[in-house]
Each structure stands twice: as C-alpha cells, then as structure tokens.
Design a protein around this motif. Structure first.
Motif, short mmCIF file in Angstrom:
data_model
loop_
_atom_site.label_atom_id
_atom_site.label_comp_id
_atom_site.label_asym_id
_atom_site.label_seq_id
_atom_site.Cartn_x
_atom_site.Cartn_y
_atom_site.Cartn_z
N ASP A 2 32.20 19.29 43.08
CA ASP A 2 33.12 20.13 42.32
C ASP A 2 32.62 20.18 40.89
O ASP A 2 32.80 19.25 40.11
N VAL A 33 33.16 29.68 44.78
CA VAL A 33 32.84 29.85 43.35
C VAL A 33 33.88 30.72 42.67
O VAL A 33 34.58 31.51 43.30
N SER A 34 33.98 30.54 41.37
CA SER A 34 34.73 31.50 40.54
C SER A 34 34.03 31.62 39.20
O SER A 34 33.29 30.71 38.78
N TRP A 35 34.24 32.74 38.57
CA TRP A 35 33.71 33.00 37.21
C TRP A 35 34.86 33.56 36.41
O TRP A 35 35.58 34.44 36.90
N MET A 36 35.07 33.02 35.24
CA MET A 36 36.22 33.47 34.45
C MET A 36 35.82 33.58 32.98
O MET A 36 35.40 32.60 32.37
N PRO A 37 35.90 34.78 32.40
CA PRO A 37 35.53 34.93 30.99
C PRO A 37 36.70 34.61 30.07
O PRO A 37 37.86 34.75 30.47
N TYR A 39 38.93 36.07 27.44
CA TYR A 39 39.11 37.51 27.15
C TYR A 39 40.09 37.73 26.01
O TYR A 39 40.74 38.74 25.92
N GLY A 40 40.14 36.75 25.13
CA GLY A 40 41.02 36.89 23.97
C GLY A 40 40.41 37.82 22.94
O GLY A 40 39.27 38.24 23.07
N VAL A 59 38.65 27.06 45.23
CA VAL A 59 38.76 26.89 43.77
C VAL A 59 40.22 26.97 43.35
O VAL A 59 40.94 27.89 43.73
N GLY A 60 40.65 25.98 42.59
CA GLY A 60 42.00 26.02 42.02
C GLY A 60 42.00 26.95 40.82
O GLY A 60 41.70 28.13 40.93
N SER A 61 42.29 26.41 39.66
CA SER A 61 42.24 27.25 38.46
C SER A 61 40.80 27.62 38.14
O SER A 61 39.93 26.76 38.11
N PRO A 62 40.53 28.90 37.91
CA PRO A 62 39.18 29.29 37.52
C PRO A 62 38.90 29.04 36.03
O PRO A 62 37.77 29.20 35.59
N VAL A 63 39.93 28.62 35.31
CA VAL A 63 39.74 28.35 33.88
C VAL A 63 39.18 26.94 33.72
O VAL A 63 39.73 25.98 34.26
N GLU A 66 37.90 21.30 31.10
CA GLU A 66 37.19 20.03 30.98
C GLU A 66 35.90 20.11 31.79
O GLU A 66 35.85 19.70 32.96
#
Lengths: 184, 357
Positions: A2, A33-37, A39-40, A59-63, A66
């Motif tokens: 992970d 897999v996940s990818w998260m930008p 975006y602020g 995948v749980g949270s993609p953010v 840590e």
C-alpha cells in the motif's frame, strides 16, 4: 503493498504527468490505483501536487496526506511536505531548486539535482522523469525498464519523439539514486 | 475490454455518450469543468450537440426542451449551479421529461468552497425544487460505478420518464482511477418515445409537454399518478451494497467517496477483532429502508458517516425507526474524514451502545 505517493512542485514541472505515469504503470500490473490532483485556487501560477495510491486492496481515500514516498520538486513543496512523510518513508528532493535542511532521521532522503541534470540532457522539462527514475530505484516500486515501456502508452502520440530523451532521463535518475544509496 | 486510467469528470462524459446522450447543455463551474470540456470535444465526433449556455437556468431549460423532443440529454454542474437549476428540475419532473443531471458536490452553503462535500443530499433527495416530486438519485463510490451508473441513468430516465441525478463530489470528479467503458449504444435500438413532441405527423393527437394543471382535480390526479410511479421506482430500483453483513455487530452507513474511507476504517477495526460492516446505499432516492429492516435483528448500532453535518442520517433514523441506536459522525465544508477518526468514532459508538445495553 500500500503505497501513498505525493508529488509536488511548481505548475509546469510535470508533476501531474509524473503521477499519472506511476498510476498508469501500476494499473497495468493489475494493482488498484488512484491519482488525485490538488485542485485548489493555489494551482493558478503557484504550486501543484498530486497523490497516487498503489495498493493490493481497493483504494480508500485517493487524497494522500501522509505519503510513504514524497517527491519535492521545489522549495515550497519541500517546506510544506517534508514533515508529512511517514517514518520509514522516502523523501526525494530536487536539490537544484530546494536545498533546505530537513530535520528527519527516520526517513530516507535523496537529493537529486534534477533540474540541472535535465538541462544537461538538453531539456529542463525532463526533470520529472529524472526524479521518477530515482524514485523507482529508491523504492523498487516499478523498475525503470518497465517505466520506459510505459512511456509510449502514457505520452500522447505527438510527443513520441521525446521518448528517447525521457528514457535517458529515467536512466540518469536511477544512476544518481544508486550512487547516493550506495553511500548510505 | 481493457482498463483505462481516466479522470472522473471525463469518465462521466464518455459514459454518457456511450449511453446514447447526444445533447449536452451546461455552464462552467469547478470542480466539474472537465465534464463539459470533454463533451465539447467528443460530441462532434458522434454528431451530437454541445452547447455552453449563458447560465445554469438557461441550460436546464434547454434540457427541458430537448428532453421533451425525445433525445437523450444531460447537464452537469456543481452545488451553486445545481441550486440555480432547481426551478427547471421541478418543471422537468412535473412534465415527466427524462434527463440526466450530474452534481459534483462542493462545500456550501452559498459559494462555499470548491473542495468535496456531500452537503447537497437534502437538495437532491428531498426536492430541491418545489412540488411533490421525486428524483432518482444515484451515489457512486468509485469511478467504475460512476461510469456504470451514468450509463444506466439514461435508461432509468427513459423507463420512468423522470429526471435522474448522478450525485458525485469534487474528489470523484477530479480523481483518476481505472475504468472499463461499456459498449456504445446503438441509437436505433433505443425504445421509441411515443409521447415526445416531434411534430404531429401521422398521430391522431398533438403531443404536449406541460407541467400546468390549473384544475385542482386534474392536478390531484396528475400528482397521484406521479406518486404511483414513484412507488414503482422504489419497488424496482432501490439499490445498496453491504460489506461484512454476515457477521457484523455494528454497521457503518455511508455512500459515495465517504464509503471508500469507511472501508479503510473497517479494515483496521477488523484487524483489531471488531465485527463491523458497511451498508452503502447506491440509490439515495429511493433510499434502501428495507436493507435496515433485515439488519436490525443482528446489528447493535449504526454509525452514519457523511461529508455533511448529518443529512442522509435523517433517512437512516427514519429507516431504523428507533429499533437500534443510530450515531453520526461528519466532516463538512470541504474537509474529508480521515479513516482513523472514523474508526475512533466507531469505537465510541460501540462503547456508548455497549454501556446503554
């Protein structure tokens, strides 16, 4: 497995592509897999980052808050994220643009002069691939040879002329990481 | 079919086109802008219409008009833009025009933030617009489900002549995940819409799309017919999924992005030996009340987790009707819950319920 990978830098340094390259390559090996930008509004003219999760589990949270691995392409990113790396994790610093001290003895730190090395290869924009080569070496996550195979699938066709240069950059990143890891 | 790594917003666009959507009307707002962006490039390839309207109000009324003419129509927006569309949605529900509306929720109220939230649950499931209508509301939890539900939303809309909302959030719109896209629908195989206002042609009577019933008796009958339809939808289309329902003593209730985070909390709690599970509504309306009826014999307590201060929680409490304790944990205003905090809250719930019994 992970892995929570955070890649951060200025807009234009190719941090989003670097993350997509990782996520895509791991997907092709049948990982979740996940990818998260980010975006602020800070993206506009400022810093950009993306989180990539590679896991055998859904995948749980993609953010990624840590990271197990963090790539800091510039000084603001280093200052913001150095403390967030989990103990035992790995921090890769683009030392061409970020040379601050990092007060962590519980993580592996690699300082790769990626921007300067990229300029020597003739194209500063491949600094991201140098860092990706170093990340690959430091974490044995996905081999550089495998990442090279993925370039033609990730890069749009009109950019395929740049594949040899990107391959060189991946190799150079691996080399630089190998040297530093040998010393440690 | 091979897996592709796709951004959620773009996945919605591709799924809609494959479902036969050939008309899109919208107006930009973060965090869903890649939906119109993608469709603006893709729609001309399938001879469809993409139109950026002058406002959300204009866009939803274009949906009303084009939907009335029988096409497969979609619009998308995020919270403040969806608020602007509410009048049109009410008219569309009243006139029974099928269409698909996507809301990638951002934190409110007002302009709020562009970060993810689930604080439009009330608006989506309890009306939003005026009148005694219901909208089918689908809450995907990963991008494959987002694709599959968007694709199916067009069939549901046509089958029941009803607006269908796909309810995502900023994370779901912005993230990339592997998806497999379904087949391109053959437009010639879609069911005929006898009611559509396509010109009278050889029909005996003129078709009319309307939500005005001035005579109260007519209006009453119209509303009762709608109520029958809504009962049919509840009967046929209610969907949910469970995780560890076979042995769970305590259950989470969560949908969408939060359900993913809850899964992580469940993994860590089960590693510590706690028998916890998840009830995940997929249709937010119709809400899966009967799923709770099956579980109350076995489950000692439910913890609802949302990115709001407790909206779906009200439906959970109605479904449980006091049979077992119901607790709530939420983060709101654009903040996502951390799975460790979620696990901690479940331990508190277990302590609290354990002490009381």
């Amino acid at each position: 497995m992970d892995r929570q990978i955070l890649i951060a830098g200025f807009g234009g340094q190719g941090v989003m592509l670097m993350g997509q390259m990782l996520a895509y390559s791991a997907m092709k090996k049948d990982y979740n897999v996940s990818w998260m930008p980010s975006y602020g509004p800070e993206q506009r003219g400022g810093t950009a980052n993306c989180g990539v999760v590679i896991s055998e589990q859904p995948v749980g949270s993609p953010v990624v808050n840590e990271p197990t691995e963090c790539v800091a392409m510039n000084l603001p990113s280093l200052e913001k994220f150095a403390d967030t790396v989990v103990p035992g994790g790995c921090l890769l610093i683009n030392s061409s643009l970020a040379d601050a001290d990092v007060n962590r003895d519980d993580i592996t730190i690699l300082r790769i002069p990626a921007s300067e090395e990229a300029e020597q290869l003739g194209e500063v924009r491949v600094a991201n691939m140098i860092m990706l080569g170093a990340l690959s070496e430091a974490t044995s996550l996905l081999s550089v040879e495998y990442l090279k195979d993925m370039l033609s699938e990730v890069l749009p066709e009109r950019r395929h002329g740049l594949i040899p240069l990107n391959e060189k950059a991946l190799d150079r990143g691996r080399e630089l990481a190998q040297k530093q890891l040998a010393v440690k | 079919m091979s897996k592709e790594l796709v951004k959620g917003n773009e996945a919605v666009g591709e799924a809609a086109i494959r479902a036969g959507c050939r008309y899109f009307f919208g107006y930009p707002i973060t965090p869903q802008n890649e939906i119109p962006e993608y469709i603006s490039a893709r729609m001309p390839e399938v001879d469809g219409v993409f139109l950026q309207a002058e406002s959300e109000v204009a866009a939803i009324n274009m949906v009303y008009g084009a939907g009335g003419a029988g096409g497969r129509i979609m619009t998308s927006s995020s919270s403040p833009g969806i608020s602007l569309k509410q009048e049109g949605i009410s008219y569309i529900a009243g006139a029974e025009v099928p269409c698909v509306i996507v809301n990638m929720i951002r934190g409110g109220p007002g302009l709020g933030t562009i970060q993810p939230a689930q604080s439009d649950y009330f608006q989506a499931t309890k009306g939003g617009g005026h009148g005694d209508y219901r909208m089918i509301v689908l809450g995907p939890s990963n991008l494959q489900e987002l694709v599959d539900l968007t694709y199916e939303a067009f069939d549901l809309a046509d089958r029941y002549r009803n607006p269908v909302m796909v309810l995502g959030d900023g994370v779901m719109g912005q993230m990339m995940e592997p998806v497999v896209f379904p087949e391109m629908r053959d437009l010639d195989e879609l069911p005929e819409k006898e009611w559509a206002t396509t010109g009278r042609g050889q029909r005996d009577e003129t078709n009319l799309i309307n939500s005005l019933y001035l005579d109260p008796q007519d209006s009453y009958e119209h509303n009762m017919r709608l109520a029958d339809k809504y009962a049919r939808i509840k009967e046929n289309e209610t969907r949910f999924k469970t995780l560890h329902a076979d042995d769970a003593e305590y259950m989470f209730v969560a949908y969408g992005t939060v359900a993913r985070i809850v899964r992580k909390a469940i993994e860590s709690l089960r590693e510590e030996g706690h028998r916890v599970g998840l009830l995940r509504p997929i249709t937010l309306w119709p809400f899966p009340d009967e799923a709770f009826e099956q579980l109350v014999e076995q489950v000692k307590g439910f913890l609802t987790v949302e990115m709001s201060t407790g909206q779906m929680f009200e439906d959970v409490r109605l479904a449980l009707n006091g049979a077992v304790p119901a607790e709530f944990y939420g983060t709101t205003g654009g903040i996502m819950p951390d799975y460790r905090d979620v696990a901690e809250q479940m331990k508190k719930t277990m302590d609290k319920v354990g002490d009381a019994s």
